[in-house]
Design a protein around this motif. Structure first.
Motif, PDB file in Angstrom:
ATOM      1  N   PHE A  84     109.006  10.570  67.203  1.00 34.93           N
ATOM      2  CA  PHE A  84     109.408   9.911  68.361  1.00 34.93           C
ATOM      3  C   PHE A  84     108.460   8.776  68.816  1.00 34.93           C
ATOM      4  CE2 PHE A  84     110.073  14.613  69.308  1.00 34.93           C
ATOM      5  CZ  PHE A  84     111.366  14.737  69.424  1.00 34.93           C
ATOM      6  N   THR A  85     109.271   7.747  69.416  1.00 31.88           N
ATOM      7  CA  THR A  85     108.553   6.613  69.439  1.00 31.88           C
ATOM      8  C   THR A  85     107.263   6.658  70.289  1.00 31.88           C
ATOM      9  OG1 THR A  85     110.569   5.329  69.687  1.00 31.88           O
ATOM     10  CG2 THR A  85     108.587   4.181  70.792  1.00 31.88           C
ATOM     11  N   ARG A 145     106.116   3.977  62.643  1.00 27.62           N
ATOM     12  CA  ARG A 145     107.209   3.957  63.265  1.00 27.62           C
ATOM     13  C   ARG A 145     107.803   5.331  63.053  1.00 27.62           C
ATOM     14  NH1 ARG A 145     108.740   1.296  57.260  1.00 27.62           N
ATOM     15  NH2 ARG A 145     107.506  -0.360  58.308  1.00 27.62           N
ATOM     16  N   THR A 146     109.079   5.405  63.835  1.00 21.71           N
ATOM     17  CA  THR A 146     109.774   6.658  63.696  1.00 21.71           C
ATOM     18  C   THR A 146     110.640   7.028  62.354  1.00 21.71           C
ATOM     19  OG1 THR A 146     111.689   5.561  64.516  1.00 21.71           O
ATOM     20  CG2 THR A 146     110.229   6.231  66.128  1.00 21.71           C
ATOM     21  N   VAL A 147     111.007   8.293  62.228  1.00 20.21           N
ATOM     22  CA  VAL A 147     112.053   8.385  61.121  1.00 20.21           C
ATOM     23  C   VAL A 147     113.195   7.370  61.083  1.00 20.21           C
ATOM     24  CG1 VAL A 147     113.272  10.228  59.840  1.00 20.21           C
ATOM     25  CG2 VAL A 147     111.346  10.822  60.959  1.00 20.21           C
ATOM     26  N   ALA A 148     113.705   7.174  62.254  1.00 22.24           N
ATOM     27  CA  ALA A 148     115.027   6.267  62.140  1.00 22.24           C
ATOM     28  C   ALA A 148     114.375   4.835  61.740  1.00 22.24           C
ATOM     29  CB  ALA A 148     115.520   6.200  63.569  1.00 22.24           C
ATOM     30  N   ALA A 179     120.210  -1.567  62.826  1.00 26.59           N
ATOM     31  CA  ALA A 179     118.831  -1.350  63.568  1.00 26.59           C
ATOM     32  C   ALA A 179     119.100  -1.093  65.056  1.00 26.59           C
ATOM     33  CB  ALA A 179     118.227  -2.925  63.482  1.00 26.59           C
ATOM     34  N   ALA A 180     120.032  -1.787  65.915  1.00 27.10           N
ATOM     35  CA  ALA A 180     120.409  -1.382  67.209  1.00 27.10           C
ATOM     36  C   ALA A 180     120.799   0.059  67.327  1.00 27.10           C
ATOM     37  CB  ALA A 180     121.521  -2.240  67.646  1.00 27.10           C
ATOM     38  N   ILE A 181     121.674   0.547  66.390  1.00 25.28           N
ATOM     39  CA  ILE A 181     121.848   2.018  66.426  1.00 25.28           C
ATOM     40  C   ILE A 181     120.695   2.862  66.334  1.00 25.28           C
ATOM     41  CG2 ILE A 181     123.310   3.790  65.311  1.00 25.28           C
ATOM     42  CD1 ILE A 181     125.387   1.291  64.591  1.00 25.28           C
ATOM     43  N   ALA A 182     119.781   2.470  65.191  1.00 27.50           N
ATOM     44  CA  ALA A 182     118.523   3.221  65.206  1.00 27.50           C
ATOM     45  C   ALA A 182     117.787   3.444  66.309  1.00 27.50           C
ATOM     46  CB  ALA A 182     117.793   2.785  63.928  1.00 27.50           C
ATOM     47  N   ALA A 183     117.715   2.090  66.908  1.00 29.98           N
ATOM     48  CA  ALA A 183     116.901   2.243  68.045  1.00 29.98           C
ATOM     49  C   ALA A 183     117.500   2.957  69.384  1.00 29.98           C
ATOM     50  CB  ALA A 183     116.624   0.647  68.726  1.00 29.98           C
ATOM     51  N   ASP A 184     118.735   2.930  69.370  1.00 31.45           N
ATOM     52  CA  ASP A 184     119.443   3.450  70.420  1.00 31.45           C
ATOM     53  C   ASP A 184     119.089   5.173  70.000  1.00 31.45           C
ATOM     54  OD1 ASP A 184     121.200   3.908  72.880  1.00 31.45           O
ATOM     55  OD2 ASP A 184     122.703   4.906  71.176  1.00 31.45           O
ATOM     56  N   LEU A 185     119.301   5.723  68.955  1.00 26.78           N
ATOM     57  CA  LEU A 185     119.153   6.855  68.462  1.00 26.78           C
ATOM     58  C   LEU A 185     117.504   7.473  68.661  1.00 26.78           C
ATOM     59  CD1 LEU A 185     119.844   9.560  66.881  1.00 26.78           C
ATOM     60  CD2 LEU A 185     119.007   8.544  64.707  1.00 26.78           C
ATOM     61  N   ASP A 186     116.866   6.540  68.560  1.00 26.06           N
ATOM     62  CA  ASP A 186     115.364   7.040  68.833  1.00 26.06           C
ATOM     63  C   ASP A 186     115.371   7.194  70.442  1.00 26.06           C
ATOM     64  OD1 ASP A 186     113.981   6.872  66.698  1.00 26.06           O
ATOM     65  OD2 ASP A 186     113.561   4.842  66.682  1.00 26.06           O
ATOM     66  N   ARG A 187     115.929   6.356  71.116  1.00 29.70           N
ATOM     67  CA  ARG A 187     115.830   6.429  72.727  1.00 29.70           C
ATOM     68  C   ARG A 187     116.590   7.587  73.023  1.00 29.70           C
ATOM     69  NH1 ARG A 187     119.385   5.891  76.544  1.00 29.70           N
ATOM     70  NH2 ARG A 187     121.228   5.037  75.139  1.00 29.70           N
ATOM     71  N   GLU A 190     114.291  10.540  72.259  1.00 31.74           N
ATOM     72  CA  GLU A 190     113.198  10.790  73.255  1.00 31.74           C
ATOM     73  C   GLU A 190     113.616  11.126  74.577  1.00 31.74           C
ATOM     74  OE1 GLU A 190     108.945  10.306  73.598  1.00 31.74           O
ATOM     75  OE2 GLU A 190     109.993   8.853  72.223  1.00 31.74           O
ATOM     76  N   GLU A 191     114.653  11.055  74.982  1.00 28.12           N
ATOM     77  CA  GLU A 191     115.104  11.389  76.290  1.00 28.12           C
ATOM     78  C   GLU A 191     115.338  13.022  76.086  1.00 28.12           C
ATOM     79  OE1 GLU A 191     118.648   9.356  77.079  1.00 28.12           O
ATOM     80  OE2 GLU A 191     117.460   7.436  77.953  1.00 28.12           O
ATOM     81  N   LEU A 192     116.059  13.267  75.075  1.00 32.74           N
ATOM     82  CA  LEU A 192     116.304  14.993  74.690  1.00 32.74           C
ATOM     83  C   LEU A 192     114.846  15.639  74.870  1.00 32.74           C
ATOM     84  CD1 LEU A 192     119.074  14.674  72.245  1.00 32.74           C
ATOM     85  CD2 LEU A 192     119.202  15.671  74.460  1.00 32.74           C
TER      86      LEU A 192
END
Length: 221
Positions: A84-85, A145-148, A179-187, A190-192
């Protein structure tokens, strides 16, 4: 000169070994005490003699050890991949808070991604290496960095290598979108994670992320 450089690079390998020991201790402590391991993978490398000489030539540095030591800060590198971030920030804070680790620079490409979408935490630190002739301060570059993020960076590197740096504009746009998709996945992940465990690690109230810590890295990049 090559013999001197090999001896010189040994200092950087020792510095990597020192930092890897710190990472291993940190990971084991989190697992044992907190039942939460923020570190997924760890990779390290020290530049070869040829790679070091090539970089010195590109930067037009004098081929002497003091100039190379001062002018190239990524001779030794360690990449830490986290789930996670928030874990990336937590691990960097834990490492750079140690008394024998001197922080030289921190660049937060998570809060401020590069134009191509690259996201990561970069820190250049200095650690003492104790040789028979006395201690030497050696720089090590840390990347967290995260896995994504790591998956995206690895794919991007391979694509740029394939095209020798001249990537078609269409692919560059697709990489930025990825990259934007990966960032959204990280977000979302993290929320989950927060929804399941709260703002702390599993069953550990001491793992709450300090807002002051996050603020430091966001404001001192």
């Amino acid at each position: 000169m090559r013999d001197e450089l090999r001896r010189f690079l040994m200092e950087y390998q020792f510095a990597v070994d020192e930092m890897l020991t710190k990472v291993a201790i940190l990971r084991d402590e989190f697992v044992y005490l907190h039942r939460h391991n923020p570190i997924e993978h760890v990779n390290s490398r020290v530049k070869s003699v040829d790679s070091l000489l090539n970089k010195a030539a590109r930067r037009q540095l004098p081929v002497d050890l003091p100039s190379i030591r001062e002018g190239i800060t990524d001779i030794a590198g360690i990449r830490i991949t986290c789930a996670f971030t928030s874990d990336a920030y937590r691990v960097l804070d834990s490492l750079t808070s140690q008394r024998d680790v001197q922080v030289l620079t921190i660049k937060d490409y998570i809060a401020n991604p590069k134009p191509n979408g690259y996201r990561s935490l970069h820190a250049v630190v200095s650690v003492p290496v104790f040789l028979s002739t006395g201690p030497v301060d050696v720089t090590v570059e840390l990347q967290l960095r995260t896995v994504a993020m790591d998956f995206w960076a690895s794919a991007e590197h391979k694509i740029f290598y394939k095209f020798a740096g001249r990537v078609p504009a269409g692919l560059v746009d697709e990489l930025a979108e990825a990259a934007a998709i990966a960032a959204d996945l990280d977000r979302r992940m993290e929320e989950l994670h927060i929804e399941v465990h709260g703002t702390t690690g599993p069953d550990d109230p001491d793992l709450e992320i300090d807002d002051a810590v996050l603020g430091y890295f966001l404001n001192n990049r």
